[in-house]
Structures are given as structure tokens and as C-alpha cells.
Design a protein around this motif. Structure first.
Motif, PDB file in Angstrom:
ATOM      1  N   ASP A  89       5.850  21.680 -19.319  1.00  0.00           N
ATOM      2  CA  ASP A  89       6.543  20.481 -18.841  1.00  0.00           C
ATOM      3  C   ASP A  89       5.592  19.325 -18.571  1.00  0.00           C
ATOM      4  OD1 ASP A  89       5.385  21.653 -16.630  1.00  0.00           O
ATOM      5  OD2 ASP A  89       7.283  22.155 -15.655  1.00  0.00           O
ATOM      6  N   ASP A  90       4.341  19.430 -19.021  1.00  0.00           N
ATOM      7  CA  ASP A  90       3.375  18.347 -18.906  1.00  0.00           C
ATOM      8  C   ASP A  90       3.009  17.851 -20.304  1.00  0.00           C
ATOM      9  OD1 ASP A  90       3.351  18.518 -16.137  1.00  0.00           O
ATOM     10  OD2 ASP A  90       1.685  19.942 -16.109  1.00  0.00           O
ATOM     11  N   TRP A 103       6.128  10.933 -10.833  1.00  0.00           N
ATOM     12  CA  TRP A 103       7.054  11.397  -9.812  1.00  0.00           C
ATOM     13  C   TRP A 103       8.498  11.218 -10.268  1.00  0.00           C
ATOM     14  CZ3 TRP A 103       4.767  13.767  -5.655  1.00  0.00           C
ATOM     15  CH2 TRP A 103       3.401  13.540  -5.496  1.00  0.00           C
ATOM     16  N   SER A 104       9.395  11.877  -9.578  1.00  0.00           N
ATOM     17  CA  SER A 104      10.804  11.875  -9.971  1.00  0.00           C
ATOM     18  C   SER A 104      11.425  10.480  -9.919  1.00  0.00           C
ATOM     19  CB  SER A 104      11.607  12.835  -9.088  1.00  0.00           C
ATOM     20  OG  SER A 104      11.481  12.471  -7.719  1.00  0.00           O
ATOM     21  N   ASP A 105      10.869   9.579  -9.091  1.00  0.00           N
ATOM     22  CA  ASP A 105      11.398   8.222  -8.996  1.00  0.00           C
ATOM     23  C   ASP A 105      10.728   7.256  -9.977  1.00  0.00           C
ATOM     24  OD1 ASP A 105       8.917   8.034  -7.852  1.00  0.00           O
ATOM     25  OD2 ASP A 105       9.626   7.531  -5.838  1.00  0.00           O
ATOM     26  N   SER A 163      -4.237  13.083 -18.963  1.00  0.00           N
ATOM     27  CA  SER A 163      -3.150  14.056 -18.917  1.00  0.00           C
ATOM     28  C   SER A 163      -2.074  13.550 -17.970  1.00  0.00           C
ATOM     29  CB  SER A 163      -3.687  15.409 -18.439  1.00  0.00           C
ATOM     30  OG  SER A 163      -2.653  16.358 -18.307  1.00  0.00           O
ATOM     31  N   SER A 164      -0.831  13.942 -18.240  1.00  0.00           N
ATOM     32  CA  SER A 164       0.303  13.564 -17.389  1.00  0.00           C
ATOM     33  C   SER A 164       0.904  14.814 -16.749  1.00  0.00           C
ATOM     34  CB  SER A 164       1.380  12.839 -18.194  1.00  0.00           C
ATOM     35  OG  SER A 164       0.897  11.623 -18.706  1.00  0.00           O
ATOM     36  N   TYR A 165       0.996  14.783 -15.439  1.00  0.00           N
ATOM     37  CA  TYR A 165       1.492  15.896 -14.638  1.00  0.00           C
ATOM     38  C   TYR A 165       2.840  15.472 -14.057  1.00  0.00           C
ATOM     39  CZ  TYR A 165       1.218  19.287 -10.694  1.00  0.00           C
ATOM     40  OH  TYR A 165       1.445  20.278  -9.774  1.00  0.00           O
ATOM     41  N   TYR A 166       3.914  16.077 -14.559  1.00  0.00           N
ATOM     42  CA  TYR A 166       5.263  15.692 -14.156  1.00  0.00           C
ATOM     43  C   TYR A 166       5.672  16.474 -12.917  1.00  0.00           C
ATOM     44  CZ  TYR A 166       5.637  13.190 -18.553  1.00  0.00           C
ATOM     45  OH  TYR A 166       5.428  12.308 -19.593  1.00  0.00           O
TER      46      TYR A 166
END
Length: 333
Positions: A94-95, A127-129, A214-217
Motif C-alpha cells: 500500500d506504499d 495522511w488520510s486528509d 518513498s511515499s508512506y500512506y
């Protein structure tokens, strides 16, 4: 094996909405990886269909089909054992990686020695927002290009920023040293990555780049914090106790502080509707941080309604007991 071969390793369990994004980011690398290993852990959604839609000769799909033997450490271990490349680049399903991630890792390799077992870069938190923030470690590097980290330096920086400098989706590990260290502990339900970093760095060194690659969701449905409690002893505790018993001087002091911090973080993650189990902080080094120990006792033995006041006015307050002032809501590891 040659020094510049890379395997991208993606553990997969019920990540149908996200895994295509992860694989696409691997395929988009300016420096292509040599292997792409997807290890499915008995997914029950459409994750497999998403993977098989990609046609690339480097891609291998391995499947663990026994649902009773599910687990992220075992999934990663199967991928590591199956790889033929010297370097294992982890990526959670999921990243995603930025296009120049492996290229930046290869630049790090120009500074590596025979003892280098870990390479990592900075990452962004999504972040989720929709807010995007940089990770604390790379943001604190003051424009340094590359940093060599021994175990002591790594732990010192971990303590300084109030969290582990490394996440799986921004780290590349040397396969032979992973095997020598003993791979991921399959008994771990949470924190298996931190535990692995410590054992790996007890026999090797790390190189870090502050470049965000890198992107960490955050707050993805079905992540580990949704199903695995923190009201139990941290996986890293036994490893730290063993390392402390064999250490002396500065290293021993650093490891004691790290033990206390990780235990305390687990207590912070316990839901407010229950008391903290004393098992969480068994072995806590009271003489090192008596204030934190007092808070842990309160969270174990006072009524839950009063605990809410403690959490609001003490536990979550930066500076009172040495807590970092950072945004709450991360995936606990």
C-alpha cells in the motif's frame, strides 16, 4: 551475485485497491530493478488479479496458501530466500516509490563498505486528509548528503527524533547479511521491522540519504493497527534485553533508553477503553526514566475514566515526560 543487483520485494495480503500503484512505481524506476517478487499471503480479495494483470518478465508471484500460517515476517522471509539479487528492496503493497528511488540507492552504494548491510532514504507521509509531511529523520539531516550509521549512531538518532529512522518501504537490505542475522522473526505480530533492523545493525552498518524517495500512506484500511493490539509485550523487548546484557558503556545506556521508549510507545497505542497490561513494561529500566514508569503504573491501575484525563493532560503533552511533539496517528510497527 553482483554488488548492483536489486530485488523489489512486495508482501501482499488483501491490498486490491493499492497493489497496482506499488507495482507501477517499481516499473517506473529510472534505474530498473533486476527482480520483482510479490509474495501473496492467502489473500481473499482481488489482489492476485491486480498482480497478474502486469506482464513483465522480471515479475514473480509466490503464494502462501495456508491461512493458519499467515504473517508479514514469514511472507518477507519467503521472498528473501527466493531472491537471487544481492540487495532486497522492501516495499509494502500500500506504499509506493518515487521514480528515482533505486537510482538514489545506487548512489549510496558508491559510499558503501564491506560492512554496509542497510541503505535507506527519506520518505513522505501521506495522511488520510491529504496532508503530506516529511519524515522526522531526513528533515533533521541539515542538508547532509549521505550519513554512515553504526548501531550506536542509529539508536542515538532513533532516540533523538522519538521514532525509528527507517520504514520498510524506504529501505534496501543486503541479502547475505539478512540471512546471517536470521531473517525476520516469524513469531512477531508487530514491530518485526524494528527488531530486524537492530539485529542486522549488530553485524553491519547503514548508509542513509536524506532525499525523499518513498511515499508512506497512513490510515489505509486493513493496516496492522486495525487487527493487532499493542496491549502486549513489544516484539523488540527480548532482542533489546539480549543486546543490553552483552553491551557496556554508551551502547548499554542507549539500548536501555530505547527499550523504555519503545515500551512507552506501545502503552500510548493501547485503546483508551482498557487498562495497560503490566506485561507491556516488564523489564522497564525505572532508574533511567522514573517519570515514565510512574505514568505506566497509572495507566495500569487507575480506573479507565481517570486514565483519559492522564492521557489528555500528561501522556500526550510534549515535554512533560520527554515525548516528541509530532502528529498522532501513525501505523504502529
Amino acid at each position: 551475485m553482483t554488488a548492483d543487483t536489486f530485488a523489489a520485494l512486495v508482501p501482499l495480503y488483501n491490498k486490491e485497491p493499492y497493489v497496482a500503484r506499488a507495482i507501477t512505481s517499481i516499473l517506473a524506476q529510472t534505474r530498473p530493478v533486476d527482480e520483482i517478487i510479490i509474495v501473496d499471503d492467502a489473500s481473499t480479495d482481488g489482489s492476485i488479479d491486480q498482480v497478474t494483470a502486469f506482464q513483465d518478465p522480471r515479475l514473480r508471484l509466490l503464494r502462501r496458501t495456508d491461512p493458519k500460517q499467515r504473517g508479514l515476517p514469514a511472507t518477507r522471509n519467503l521472498g528473501i530466500q527466493s531472491a537471487t539479487s544481492r540487495w532486497i528492496a522492501l516495499l509494502d503493497a500500500d506504499d509506493s516509490w518515487h521514480g528515482d528511488y533505486i537510482e538514489e540507492i545506487e548512489k549510496l552504494l558508491t559510499q558503501a563498505t564491506d560492512r554496509t548491510g542497510m541503505l535507506f532514504t527519506g520518505f513522505e507521509n501521506i495522511w488520510s486528509d491529504g496532508i503530506v509531511t516529511q519524515d522526522s529523520y531526513s528533515a533533521s539531516c541539515d542538508d547532509q548528503r549521505f550519513t554512515h550509521l553504526s548501531l550506536d549512531r542509529f539508536v542515538s538518532d532513533w532516540l533523538r527524533i522519538g521514532g525509528c529512522p527507517v520504514i520498510p518501504s524506504a529501505v534496501v537490505l543486503r541479502r547475505d547479511m539478512l540471512l546471517e542475522a536470521g531473517l525476520f522473526k516469524e513469531c512477531c505480530r508487530r514491530g518485526e521491522d524494528k527488531e530486524m533492523w537492530l539485529r542486522l545493525l549488530s553485524i553491519s552498518d547503514a548508509l542513509a540519504s536524506p532525499r525523499v524517495c518513498s511515499s508512506y500512506y497512513r490510515a489505509i484500511p486493513g493496516q496492522m493497527q486495525d487487527s493487532v493490539t499493542t496491549n502486549a509485550r513489544h516484539c523488540v523487548c527480548a532482542t533489546l534485553e539480549d543486546m543490553i546484557a552483552r553491551a557496556s558503556g554508551t551502547r548499554r545506556r542507549l539500548l536501555k533508553r530505547l527499550f523504555n521508549m519503545e515500551v512507552f510507545e506501545y502503552a500510548r497505542g493501547v485503546q483508551q477503553r482498557e487498562r495497560v497490561s503490566p506485561e507491556i513494561y516488564r523489564g522497564f529500566f525505572v532508574s533511567v526514566e522514573p517519570q515514565r514508569y510512574f505514568v505506566l503504573l497509572l495507566l495500569s491501575y487507575v480506573p479507565v475514566p481517570i486514565q483519559k484525563l492522564i492521557r489528555r493532560f500528561v501522556l500526550w503533552t510534549s515535554g512533560v515526560i520527554g515525548l516528541p511533539n509530532r502528529r498522532i496517528g501513525s501505523r504502529f510497527r
